[in-house]
Design a protein around this motif. Sequence first.
Motif, PDB file in Angstrom:
ATOM      1  N   SER A  30       0.802  -1.212   0.000  1.00 15.35           N
ATOM      2  CA  SER A  30       0.000   0.000   0.000  1.00 15.35           C
ATOM      3  C   SER A  30       0.842   1.272   0.000  1.00 15.35           C
ATOM      4  CB  SER A  30      -0.933   0.011   1.218  1.00 15.35           C
ATOM      5  OG  SER A  30      -0.172  -0.025   2.411  1.00 15.35           O
ATOM      6  N   LYS A  31       2.111   1.127  -0.426  1.00 13.29           N
ATOM      7  CA  LYS A  31       2.904   2.328  -0.657  1.00 13.29           C
ATOM      8  C   LYS A  31       2.306   3.122  -1.814  1.00 13.29           C
ATOM      9  CE  LYS A  31       7.220   0.645   1.297  1.00 13.29           C
ATOM     10  NZ  LYS A  31       8.627   0.288   1.061  1.00 13.29           N
ATOM     11  N   GLN A  32       1.502   2.446  -2.616  1.00 13.08           N
ATOM     12  CA  GLN A  32       0.743   3.173  -3.624  1.00 13.08           C
ATOM     13  C   GLN A  32      -0.297   4.006  -2.874  1.00 13.08           C
ATOM     14  OE1 GLN A  32      -1.285   0.716  -6.436  1.00 13.08           O
ATOM     15  NE2 GLN A  32      -2.377   2.424  -7.396  1.00 13.08           N
ATOM     16  N   ILE A  33      -0.280   5.289  -3.103  1.00 14.99           N
ATOM     17  CA  ILE A  33      -1.129   6.190  -2.342  1.00 14.99           C
ATOM     18  C   ILE A  33      -2.594   5.960  -2.688  1.00 14.99           C
ATOM     19  CG2 ILE A  33      -1.626   8.602  -1.818  1.00 14.99           C
ATOM     20  CD1 ILE A  33       1.102   7.541  -0.815  1.00 14.99           C
ATOM     21  N   ILE A  34      -3.408   5.741  -1.654  1.00 13.22           N
ATOM     22  CA  ILE A  34      -4.831   5.466  -1.846  1.00 13.22           C
ATOM     23  C   ILE A  34      -5.636   6.753  -1.878  1.00 13.22           C
ATOM     24  CG2 ILE A  34      -6.863   4.396  -0.783  1.00 13.22           C
ATOM     25  CD1 ILE A  34      -5.003   2.180   0.213  1.00 13.22           C
ATOM     26  N   ARG A  35      -5.366   7.666  -0.959  1.00 13.46           N
ATOM     27  CA  ARG A  35      -6.100   8.942  -0.896  1.00 13.46           C
ATOM     28  C   ARG A  35      -5.291   9.926  -0.065  1.00 13.46           C
ATOM     29  NH1 ARG A  35      -8.161   9.426   4.170  1.00 13.46           N
ATOM     30  NH2 ARG A  35      -8.619   7.517   5.361  1.00 13.46           N
ATOM     31  N   PRO A  36      -5.622  11.229  -0.132  1.00 10.94           N
ATOM     32  CA  PRO A  36      -4.900  12.219   0.682  1.00 10.94           C
ATOM     33  C   PRO A  36      -5.099  11.984   2.175  1.00 10.94           C
ATOM     34  CG  PRO A  36      -6.136  13.290  -1.075  1.00 10.94           C
ATOM     35  CD  PRO A  36      -6.579  11.857  -1.054  1.00 10.94           C
ATOM     36  N   LEU A  37      -4.114  12.365   2.941  1.00 10.23           N
ATOM     37  CA  LEU A  37      -4.216  12.346   4.398  1.00 10.23           C
ATOM     38  C   LEU A  37      -4.987  13.593   4.828  1.00 10.23           C
ATOM     39  CD1 LEU A  37      -3.165  11.066   7.151  1.00 10.23           C
ATOM     40  CD2 LEU A  37      -1.358  12.796   7.030  1.00 10.23           C
ATOM     41  N   GLN A  38      -6.056  13.404   5.581  1.00  6.67           N
ATOM     42  CA  GLN A  38      -6.844  14.519   6.088  1.00  6.67           C
ATOM     43  C   GLN A  38      -6.282  14.915   7.456  1.00  6.67           C
ATOM     44  OE1 GLN A  38      -9.173  15.864   4.072  1.00  6.67           O
ATOM     45  NE2 GLN A  38      -8.778  14.249   2.565  1.00  6.67           N
ATOM     46  N   LEU A  39      -5.598  16.054   7.491  1.00  7.35           N
ATOM     47  CA  LEU A  39      -4.879  16.480   8.691  1.00  7.35           C
ATOM     48  C   LEU A  39      -5.467  17.778   9.238  1.00  7.35           C
ATOM     49  CD1 LEU A  39      -2.369  16.255  10.618  1.00  7.35           C
ATOM     50  CD2 LEU A  39      -1.124  17.614   8.925  1.00  7.35           C
ATOM     51  N   GLY A  40      -5.774  17.795  10.524  1.00  7.99           N
ATOM     52  CA  GLY A  40      -6.305  18.996  11.167  1.00  7.99           C
ATOM     53  C   GLY A  40      -5.228  19.746  11.926  1.00  7.99           C
ATOM     54  N   CYS A  41      -5.370  21.080  11.967  1.00  6.99           N
ATOM     55  CA  CYS A  41      -4.412  21.905  12.707  1.00  6.99           C
ATOM     56  C   CYS A  41      -5.054  23.231  13.081  1.00  6.99           C
ATOM     57  CB  CYS A  41      -3.156  22.154  11.869  1.00  6.99           C
ATOM     58  SG  CYS A  41      -1.905  23.184  12.697  1.00  6.99           S
ATOM     59  N   PRO A  42      -4.995  23.646  14.345  1.00  8.71           N
ATOM     60  CA  PRO A  42      -5.491  24.976  14.702  1.00  8.71           C
ATOM     61  C   PRO A  42      -4.699  26.048  13.960  1.00  8.71           C
ATOM     62  CG  PRO A  42      -5.163  23.635  16.663  1.00  8.71           C
ATOM     63  CD  PRO A  42      -4.530  22.899  15.520  1.00  8.71           C
ATOM     64  N   ASP A  43      -5.372  27.141  13.644  1.00  8.90           N
ATOM     65  CA  ASP A  43      -4.749  28.208  12.866  1.00  8.90           C
ATOM     66  C   ASP A  43      -3.491  28.752  13.544  1.00  8.90           C
ATOM     67  OD1 ASP A  43      -5.132  30.237  10.568  1.00  8.90           O
ATOM     68  OD2 ASP A  43      -4.906  31.527  12.318  1.00  8.90           O
ATOM     69  N   ASP A  44      -3.493  28.825  14.885  1.00 11.79           N
ATOM     70  CA  ASP A  44      -2.349  29.414  15.575  1.00 11.79           C
ATOM     71  C   ASP A  44      -1.132  28.502  15.627  1.00 11.79           C
ATOM     72  OD1 ASP A  44      -4.276  28.092  17.171  1.00 11.79           O
ATOM     73  OD2 ASP A  44      -3.365  28.805  19.004  1.00 11.79           O
ATOM     74  N   TYR A  45      -1.281  27.229  15.236  1.00 15.01           N
ATOM     75  CA  TYR A  45      -0.114  26.346  15.158  1.00 15.01           C
ATOM     76  C   TYR A  45       0.370  26.185  13.716  1.00 15.01           C
ATOM     77  CZ  TYR A  45      -1.588  24.973  19.879  1.00 15.01           C
ATOM     78  OH  TYR A  45      -1.948  24.983  21.198  1.00 15.01           O
ATOM     79  N   ALA A  46      -0.311  26.863  12.790  1.00 19.33           N
ATOM     80  CA  ALA A  46       0.001  26.675  11.377  1.00 19.33           C
ATOM     81  C   ALA A  46       1.313  27.336  10.966  1.00 19.33           C
ATOM     82  CB  ALA A  46      -1.139  27.232  10.514  1.00 19.33           C
ATOM     83  N   GLN A  47       1.776  28.320  11.737  1.00 21.76           N
ATOM     84  CA  GLN A  47       2.993  29.030  11.358  1.00 21.76           C
ATOM     85  C   GLN A  47       4.263  28.266  11.712  1.00 21.76           C
ATOM     86  OE1 GLN A  47       3.149  33.147  12.584  1.00 21.76           O
ATOM     87  NE2 GLN A  47       0.945  33.389  12.427  1.00 21.76           N
TER      88      GLN A  47
END
Length: 298
Positions: A85-102
């Motif tokens: 399954s190294k063949q990519i199946i779908r995007p990783l859905q990743l969450g992050c608060p806006d203030d940690y995005a920097q």
Amino acid sequence: MDIEVLRCFIAVVETGSYTQAAEQVHRSQSAVSQKMQKLAEQVDKSLFTKSGRVLELTEDGKFLLGYARHIISLHDDALRQMQQSKQIIRPLQLGCPDDYAQVVLPKVIQYIKACVPNLPVHIHCHNSIRLRELLSTGVLDAAIVSRSSAKEAGHFLQQDNGVWAFDGNTSRLAKSYDNNASVPLILFDESCHFHHAAIQGLSQINVASQVVCSANSVGAISSLILTGQGITVVAKSSLGQMTALTKANNPLPFVLPKLPEVIIEMVITANAHPNFGRAQLSIVYDNYLQSMSDHSVV
């Protein structure tokens, strides 16, 4: 021990309730409860105690948790390798608060890409409470969040300090306070613990304050602060162009209250993404901690 039972066990630990765990593993609440009873009988130990409405691990439960996470990690990684399954199946859905995005998010993405090079990542920016809800319902595969309690639910990334911040113009801030006899606050919305820490901290020292604006975007807060419309509270790593308001540069006629610390962690859903499971999360976690260690040495 059955893999799915261990998945349920981890979900219960990380959510603190059978109801939320059931949503995460796509089972009924009664089914999750039965699996936990079966697991307790199998190991002949009590795994949970109740603290109000929240389930807390016993010492035996804590002992089992480490093994459960390791077993699931090995199982998912072996399955991924066997199924190629190294063949990519779908995007990783990743969450992050806006203030940690920097500061936090770029490092996490860097290590995810190093671990699974061709994995596309879709980022969802919400507050930590909302991100945990999206994890529970399966919308997200993983999330960077503020730890909601003393309980360790995910992989520790870093600890950050809350700081008061303004535009650096001390005379303007002093004049604003003198004219209004209150502190103008521009804060994250009420789901952020810094929101309540700022208001309650000032109230406890008998200083009047007014929330002139609240937002869930550090960019919006920063733009208002930098035009001199108030002061705010943010994690130190989210200061950006704002200036920390400290004892050394504080023009106000009182000492600003001390602010709480925040622990930033990364969690994944019980039903892990085919290309990013607990084995990959452990690699990202190790690399992140190493980068923090290297930075502190420098």
